[in-house]
Scaffold this motif. Sequence first.
Motif, PDB file in Angstrom:
ATOM      1  N   LEU A 138     -59.567  12.925 -53.856  1.00 48.32           N
ATOM      2  CA  LEU A 138     -58.188  12.870 -53.368  1.00 48.32           C
ATOM      3  C   LEU A 138     -57.959  14.068 -52.465  1.00 48.32           C
ATOM      4  O   LEU A 138     -57.076  14.068 -51.612  1.00 48.32           O
ATOM      5  N   GLY A 155     -63.339   3.889 -51.656  1.00 47.79           N
ATOM      6  CA  GLY A 155     -62.391   2.955 -52.254  1.00 47.79           C
ATOM      7  C   GLY A 155     -63.055   2.200 -53.397  1.00 47.79           C
ATOM      8  O   GLY A 155     -62.491   2.054 -54.484  1.00 47.79           O
ATOM      9  N   ARG A 173     -63.513   4.509 -56.362  1.00 48.13           N
ATOM     10  CA  ARG A 173     -62.275   4.744 -57.110  1.00 48.13           C
ATOM     11  C   ARG A 173     -61.853   3.509 -57.890  1.00 48.13           C
ATOM     12  O   ARG A 173     -61.259   3.608 -58.957  1.00 48.13           O
ATOM     13  N   ARG A 174     -62.139   2.338 -57.343  1.00 46.27           N
ATOM     14  CA  ARG A 174     -61.736   1.108 -58.029  1.00 46.27           C
ATOM     15  C   ARG A 174     -62.606   0.824 -59.250  1.00 46.27           C
ATOM     16  O   ARG A 174     -62.155   0.188 -60.196  1.00 46.27           O
ATOM     17  N   TYR A 193     -52.551  -2.684 -62.889  1.00 46.57           N
ATOM     18  CA  TYR A 193     -52.596  -2.322 -61.452  1.00 46.57           C
ATOM     19  C   TYR A 193     -54.006  -2.044 -60.948  1.00 46.57           C
ATOM     20  O   TYR A 193     -54.425  -2.542 -59.913  1.00 46.57           O
ATOM     21  N   GLU A 226     -50.060   8.994 -54.777  1.00 44.83           N
ATOM     22  CA  GLU A 226     -51.361   9.558 -55.126  1.00 44.83           C
ATOM     23  C   GLU A 226     -52.040   8.718 -56.204  1.00 44.83           C
ATOM     24  O   GLU A 226     -53.244   8.449 -56.122  1.00 44.83           O
ATOM     25  N   SER A 269     -51.654   5.617 -56.700  1.00 45.99           N
ATOM     26  CA  SER A 269     -52.142   4.397 -56.060  1.00 45.99           C
ATOM     27  C   SER A 269     -53.456   4.657 -55.319  1.00 45.99           C
ATOM     28  O   SER A 269     -54.401   3.875 -55.388  1.00 45.99           O
ATOM     29  N   ARG A 270     -53.517   5.796 -54.630  1.00 54.57           N
ATOM     30  CA  ARG A 270     -54.761   6.157 -53.933  1.00 54.57           C
ATOM     31  C   ARG A 270     -55.906   6.313 -54.909  1.00 54.57           C
ATOM     32  O   ARG A 270     -57.026   5.868 -54.654  1.00 54.57           O
ATOM     33  N   ALA A 271     -55.611   6.954 -56.056  1.00 55.68           N
ATOM     34  CA  ALA A 271     -56.667   7.218 -57.031  1.00 55.68           C
ATOM     35  C   ALA A 271     -57.249   5.918 -57.579  1.00 55.68           C
ATOM     36  O   ALA A 271     -58.362   5.898 -58.063  1.00 55.68           O
ATOM     37  N   PHE A 272     -56.471   4.839 -57.505  1.00 57.48           N
ATOM     38  CA  PHE A 272     -56.979   3.563 -57.988  1.00 57.48           C
ATOM     39  C   PHE A 272     -57.667   2.766 -56.881  1.00 57.48           C
ATOM     40  O   PHE A 272     -57.947   1.590 -57.048  1.00 57.48           O
ATOM     41  N   GLY A 273     -57.903   3.431 -55.764  1.00 62.70           N
ATOM     42  CA  GLY A 273     -58.745   2.817 -54.739  1.00 62.70           C
ATOM     43  C   GLY A 273     -58.046   1.810 -53.857  1.00 62.70           C
ATOM     44  O   GLY A 273     -58.687   0.893 -53.339  1.00 62.70           O
TER      45      GLY A 273
END
Lengths: 359, 289
Positions: A93, A117, A120-121, A145, B187, B189-193
């Motif tokens: 981040l 991405g 992180r997913r 989510y 942030e 949301s970003r951390a979850f890709g």
Amino acid sequence: MTEHGQLHDAAPAAVPDDPAIVMRGVTKIFGPDPEAALALLREGRSKADVQAETGHVVGLDNVSLDIARGQIYVVMGLSGSGKSTLIRHVNRLIEPTAGEIVVNGEKVLDMTMAQLGDFRRNRIAMVFQKFGLLPHRSVIDNVAYGLETRGVGRAERLEKAAHWIGIVGLSGYETSRPRQLSGGQQQRVGLARALAMDTDILLMDEAFSALDPLIRSGMQEQLLELQSSLNKTILFITHDFDEALKIGNRIAVLKDGAVQQVGRPEEIVLNPANAHIEEFVRDVNKARAIHIRTVMEEGAFEPCEMAMPADARCEDVLPCFDQHEWVGVLDGTGRQIGRVRARQVIKALARYAPSNGQA
Amino acid sequence: MFPELIDTRPLRRAVDDGLGWVVRNWGGELEAAAYPLLMLLNWIERLLIATPWWLFIAFFVGLAFVATRNWRLPLVVFLGLIFLGLMQLWRDAMITTALMVAATLTAIVVSIPVGVWMSRSERVRQMVTPVLDLMQTLPSFVYLIPTVMIFGPGKIPALLATIVYASPPLIRLTDLGLRNVDPAVMEASRAFGTSSTQRLFGVQIPLALPTILAGINQTTMMALAMVVIASMIGAGGLGYQVLQGIGRLEVSRGLFAGLGIVALAIVFDRITQAYGRRIQERIGVGEVR
């Protein structure tokens, strides 16, 4: 300090061959021209010098950590120590100015945005101090989510989300909005959201710091209980030394962006590396921090009437001295590996009291 | 007196001739380009005029009730619209409403993407902000005259002038709303890709919706504020009544048509605000104005 030669006991090796997270020389400088400030820092100037000269803030200063699999690794530091900056480097981040970060054998800094991405997913989940829940979604949609961004179908992700909502004890709140919940409940949603990702690595950035003490304590216990069955690698950030001692398998103490000491909780409590750490230690409940394993007299003695597992804390064993002079110490298999008596415990607890004049 | 250091006549002539050249050579193309706008306006106008008055009133009273779940706002809406009917201003009110709706819709389509773009790039923001300032401060007659020269008097220049005047608040508030989304949520949301598009549509826009709606509310109000000026170049409607009232010194005509504009403003302002509050309550974050 002499009686504590047996401090380095048969604990698991500190750095196994295949750590989950490796950070090498990670440095982060905030400002428009970090390279210039980095050059100064490399010349050996202090953080304050660099800031005075260039106006750049040193967030992290040459941080190297090895975080073994399956343990709770706590990074402890006061505000401004760079601990939140540190954890954000693991899933990128924040981009470091220099250094190397390897997670699960993958070099995080070499990833393209698409790979990042994907990483992180699928590989890493995070819990935030300020929860970071989506206020316009229900609890269950919040928990789902991460799975949604991963592309899991609606039915499957809702089923998984419902499962984790149950585990964190929020069943019945599925359709509530985050703002209708208390802080503790909201953080349970945050925890469930991260756990639902089912990743090996969990990042927790001051996850419990915003909660009331009682709630915090409950959450800590819940985390430990979950960890005993999940065996994840958890990188946990906190400013609370007691919290670090309670949940950490290993603790790294951070100050001004630099690592001051790394070790098991009792190592830090019994041998603080410098005055800064000792200040924390002074206020800490050592009875809770120190395992009886570290204070016991090691060896084959005749079995004691009363015995405790080696992981027991001093506070657990203290009441036993009411009835018994010696308390046996058992290893995982129930074999007695040593014994303790009140004197040893008291000595360990009193060790760094200010009245002793120890510095 | 400020000394005359340069001769401004050639400069003025260049501007005038330039406009003349545009009108001669590009007039047709520009008119064709604006034609879809005219179609939209005419379509809305025909629809509104064809709608029976009681259906129109029932629709907006219903909308007000759905937004607030109580009878106060619907009553206000009902009285405002009945006033328009009783004063024989219904048809003019429909024409004015059509102009306002067409201008607002066009402004939404144009402004929200511009606002999104501004929120994502500091450079775009630095470039767009002075343009918005200009659009809001330049007297509307200044750009009305060239638009009339290009398109001829009629609805198109009226609509364009209304759009130019009414868009800036929506652009600004879209930008503001998107930027003000809780950074902690972004942030996470970003951390979850998530990709930046997923964050825009999944997080930023839903959370900025109350602010964006406040912008739409402002846009409708500013569009209504333009109706008198727009009627000078052939937009018709309530504004034209006001204009005639002034021209003929018929105070009553001007007054009633003016009150009609106020009634319309109240109806649309309160309804859009009520929806803004409703969304805000549902989200529980963000601020409306």
